[in-house]
Design a protein around this motif. Structure first.
Motif, PDB file in Angstrom:
ATOM      1  N   GLY A  87       2.531   4.481   0.851  1.00 42.24           N
ATOM      2  CA  GLY A  87       2.510   5.270   2.079  1.00 42.24           C
ATOM      3  C   GLY A  87       2.534   4.426   3.331  1.00 42.24           C
ATOM      4  O   GLY A  87       2.554   4.952   4.437  1.00 42.24           O
TER       5      GLY A  87
ATOM      6  N   LYS B 114      -0.805   9.809   3.775  1.00 43.68           N
ATOM      7  CA  LYS B 114      -0.003   8.655   3.340  1.00 43.68           C
ATOM      8  C   LYS B 114       1.391   9.105   2.907  1.00 43.68           C
ATOM      9  O   LYS B 114       2.397   8.468   3.247  1.00 43.68           O
ATOM     10  N   ARG B 115       1.436  10.198   2.161  1.00 43.20           N
ATOM     11  CA  ARG B 115       2.741  10.699   1.705  1.00 43.20           C
ATOM     12  C   ARG B 115       3.586  11.156   2.885  1.00 43.20           C
ATOM     13  O   ARG B 115       4.801  10.909   2.936  1.00 43.20           O
TER      14      ARG B 115
ATOM     15  N   GLU C 272     -11.299   4.001   4.449  1.00 43.82           N
ATOM     16  CA  GLU C 272     -10.956   3.613   3.084  1.00 43.82           C
ATOM     17  C   GLU C 272     -11.113   2.105   2.902  1.00 43.82           C
ATOM     18  O   GLU C 272     -11.580   1.636   1.859  1.00 43.82           O
TER      19      GLU C 272
ATOM     20  N   THR D  35       0.842  -1.188   0.000  1.00 41.14           N
ATOM     21  CA  THR D  35       0.000   0.000   0.000  1.00 41.14           C
ATOM     22  C   THR D  35       0.878   1.239   0.000  1.00 41.14           C
ATOM     23  O   THR D  35       1.732   1.388   0.868  1.00 41.14           O
TER      24      THR D  35
ATOM     25  N   GLU E  74      -9.145   5.106  -4.161  1.00 41.58           N
ATOM     26  CA  GLU E  74      -8.240   6.203  -4.516  1.00 41.58           C
ATOM     27  C   GLU E  74      -8.973   7.541  -4.515  1.00 41.58           C
ATOM     28  O   GLU E  74      -8.447   8.558  -4.050  1.00 41.58           O
TER      29      GLU E  74
ATOM     30  N   SER F 201      -4.638  10.896   1.175  1.00 42.23           N
ATOM     31  CA  SER F 201      -3.454  10.812   0.313  1.00 42.23           C
ATOM     32  C   SER F 201      -2.295  11.631   0.873  1.00 42.23           C
ATOM     33  O   SER F 201      -1.137  11.185   0.875  1.00 42.23           O
ATOM     34  N   ASP F 202      -2.604  12.811   1.370  1.00 43.00           N
ATOM     35  CA  ASP F 202      -1.549  13.658   1.934  1.00 43.00           C
ATOM     36  C   ASP F 202      -0.923  13.001   3.157  1.00 43.00           C
ATOM     37  O   ASP F 202       0.304  13.039   3.350  1.00 43.00           O
TER      38      ASP F 202
ATOM     39  N   SER G 267      -9.563   8.532  -1.003  1.00 44.67           N
ATOM     40  CA  SER G 267      -8.308   8.970  -0.404  1.00 44.67           C
ATOM     41  C   SER G 267      -8.000  10.422  -0.764  1.00 44.67           C
ATOM     42  O   SER G 267      -7.517  11.202   0.078  1.00 44.67           O
ATOM     43  N   GLU G 268      -8.308  10.805  -1.997  1.00 43.39           N
ATOM     44  CA  GLU G 268      -8.037  12.174  -2.433  1.00 43.39           C
ATOM     45  C   GLU G 268      -8.989  13.170  -1.777  1.00 43.39           C
ATOM     46  O   GLU G 268      -8.569  14.214  -1.275  1.00 43.39           O
TER      47      GLU G 268
END
Length: 643
Positions: free
Chosen positions: A62, A124-125, A147, A60, A112, A121-122, A115-116
């Motif tokens: 991140g 995870k990064r 999610e 996965t 996805e 998403s942020d 997540s956005e």
């Protein structure tokens, strides 16, 4: 079908971008079960000429994941292709694999998107870079769980939807879904695929059981995921909107299953209105309801009749055995089926019978839920019937009712008038009984309309039904009689409604005469309300729900018109118009509400309740008389024995 205001498109390129990952997941991956227990049958040996496929261990983005326990390999393509002893892949196996890949890709794409829009998403990064703030770790965990729930439900929803057209009569009991892991979306899908592999090993012995097993497992996953989602935070970005997958005609609406719009293939012997002798009001209401259903707007997912008032969502048909309840069902189903065929609409008819009551705990309730959901499917015109409901749904508190009957009662009460009931106007439910007094009071009162199925009544009716049933294979003269003239619905219905200007049941008639003597002619809302209160004093079961059913029936009378036959025969005239145009066309035909309408509907409904109560009391009295007789006989024999 065009997108509505709250719909967003899940684009095809976003889905296809996940095909490679979905295919690799079907080819093979390692998974160590954490909740469920293993026990799948060993995989069948393949020909030495067939190469083995590579294993795939996805990660996965991140997240750092690792497994230290001994894994069990999952190879779903091998499992599916091994369902039949044939070296070649069957068409159904290929269809199943394509559906599984497509469902996985849709789930990954939806995860996805979530997540956005949720900000996951942020996080995870940041987590991958080691810069995730400590005070946001809790939020990160909650979003990962959300999610995972989204991916789980979307996969099951899409798989069930895509496989629906390929299911036969085979049914499989797979049990509860267990390996539902919510650490993250990738792990969730691995757990689901691992458990699906286990189920296929147990039940997927051939192609028919293969598809049925996957569909059954998908339903269990949807049910469990939806239950988990009720208490999970941060799901609003998913539940607050809907997504459209245009290529599959699939709409994702939160944790609601998207049932495939399939028609039921009806094999019953349809009846025409002329073949229903007597039962004038029941026949008239069934005719109108059949046309009402056709006004449903598939784009708006709403029927103008449901919005304007006058739509019959539930009704009860009661009468003595042999008075024509089955014939009425055959007539109504035949009319709807014909209208839908002409318009190209999917029609689904389903009956819930005594064979749906199961000795397995919880299964009867599941059968009832499945029945209700199939009929409610907003993608079809639905007609659901429950024949002999007095035998199927148990009275609460009745020790003679089985656990299965009690489960069914609870499901129907919630479905027909529960907190989450939404009446779209695409379907109707009919409950039929020879002994409605034996139906639970609260369930019976959830029937918004009453169809008294009393069969032929007049001399003309009996002549008509004799001529109808004899057919044409004889030379007996008809005699002095205008055949079927008495079955002209408009004339017969007008007379039937007028007959309810005064009550028919003796107990209700006494209440009527007392109120009328004290207050004069019932011609105001105040006097009508006084009459309703007097009825409630005579029968405490006459509650606010009864008043709602009466006012709904009055609104139905305001819509006391038939949609013109040509509107059904030529869909462009009405059926294919936009929602607002159809609503305006219906509103133009609406009739004003009169005092006579209200009185007739009060008496019609109250007569039925008094009739049920009288029958119920009489049955109870007769039972007590028999019991006293048995006691006296037992006492006499006992004394003789002592002597």
């Amino acid at each position: 079908m065009s997108l509505t205001g709250d719909q967003m498109e899940l684009r095809e390129e976003e889905i296809r971008a996940h095909y490679a990952a979905a295919s690799a997941m079907l080819e093979g991956f390692d998974h160590t079960p954490r909740i469920a227990k293993g026990g799948a049958a060993p995989k069948k040996e393949r020909s030495a000429g067939l190469g083995t496929r590579r294993r795939f261990r996805a990660t996965t983005p991140g997240l750092v994941t690792r497994s230290t326990a001994r894994p069990e390999g999952v190879h779903l393509i091998d499992r599916v292709e091994g369902a039949e002893d044939d070296p070649l892949t069957s068409p159904l196996q290929a269809t199943v694999l394509h559906a599984l890949r497509r469902a996985l890709a849709i789930a990954l794409a939806m995860g996805e998107v979530y997540s956005e829009v949720s900000g996951l998403s942020d996080l995870k990064r940041a987590n991958l870079a080691g810069s995730l703030p400590a005070d946001r770790k809790g939020e990160f965990t909650e979003l990962l769980t959300a999610e995972a729930l989204v991916a789980s439900h979307v996969w099951a929803n899409a798989a069930a939807f895509l496989l629906a057209p390929h299911l036969g009569e085979t049914q499989v009991e797979v049990g509860e879904a267990e390996e539902l892991l919510t650490d993250n979306a990738q792990l969730t899908l691995h757990g689901l695929m691992w458990e699906l592999d286990q189920r296929l090993a147990q039940h997927g012995s051939d192609d028919a059981h293969l598809a049925a097993t996957i569909a059954a497992q998908a339903e269990q996953v949807m049910e469990k995921t939806a239950l988990r989602a009720q208490s999970a935070p941060r799901l609003v970005p998913f539940t607050g909107a809907s997504w459209r997958v245009e290529a599959d005609d699939l709409t994702i609406r939160g944790f609601e299953p998207a049932l495939k719009t399939r028609s039921t293939r009806l094999t019953m012997a349809f009846k025409t209105p002329e073949q229903v002798v007597g039962n004038h009001i029941a026949k008239y209401q069934a005719l109108r309801l059949a046309k009402m259903l056709m006004a449903y707007d598939f784009d708006r997912r709403l029927n103008p009749f449901a919005e304007l008032g006058g739509f019959i969502f539930t009704f009860m048909g009661d009468g003595a055995p042999g008075t024509g309840k089955t014939t009425l069902i055959q007539m109504m189903a035949g009319l709807i089926d014909g209208y839908c065929r002409n318009a190209g609409y999917p029609f689904r008819y389903q009956n819930f019978g005594i064979d749906n009551i199961d000795s397995y705990q919880g299964k009867s309730g599941q059968n009832a839920k499945a029945f209700v959901q199939n009929v409610l499917d907003p993608g079809v015109i639905g007609f659901g019937t429950i024949d002999d409901i007095d035998q199927i749904a148990g009275r609460r508190g009745d020790r003679q009712s089985s656990a299965g009957q009690q489960e069914v009662t609870a499901v129907f009460m919630e479905a027909f008038a529960g907190a989450n009931t939404v009446v779209r106007g695409n379907c109707t439910f009919g409950m039929f009984s020879n002994f409605p007094e034996n139906v639970d009071d609260a369930l019976r009162q959830r029937a918004g309309a009453r169809f008294l199925v009393d069969g032929p009544q007049t001399r003309e009716d009996y002549i008509d039904i004799l001529a109808l049933l004899l057919g044409k294979g004889h030379d007996i003269p008809l005699g002095k009689h205008d055949l079927y003239a008495a079955q002209q619905i408009q004339r017969a219905v007008a007379a039937s409604f007028e007959s309810h200007g005064r009550p028919k049941e003796e107990g209700l008639l006494r209440v009527w005469e007392r109120v009328e003597a004290q207050h004069g002619k019932l011609d105001t809302i105040a006097k009508l309300g006084t009459y309703l209160k007097a009825i409630q004093q005579a029968d405490p079961r006459f509650t606010g729900r009864a008043i709602k059913n009466i006012t709904d029936a009055v609104k139905v009378r305001a819509m006391d018109f038939e949609l013109p036959d040509e509107w059904m025969e030529e869909p462009d005239l009405f059926l294919f118009r936009d929602y607002d145009t159809k609503s305006a066309m219906i509103a133009e035909l609406r009739r004003p509400i009169t005092v006579e309408m209200v009185i007739q509907e009060i008496n019609r409904y109250a007569d039925s309740e008094f009739r049920y109560a009288d029958k119920s009391d009489e049955v109870a009295i007769e039972e007590m008389v028999r019991e006293f007789g048995r006691q006296e006989e037992a006492k006499r024999r006992y004394l003789e024995g002592k002597g």
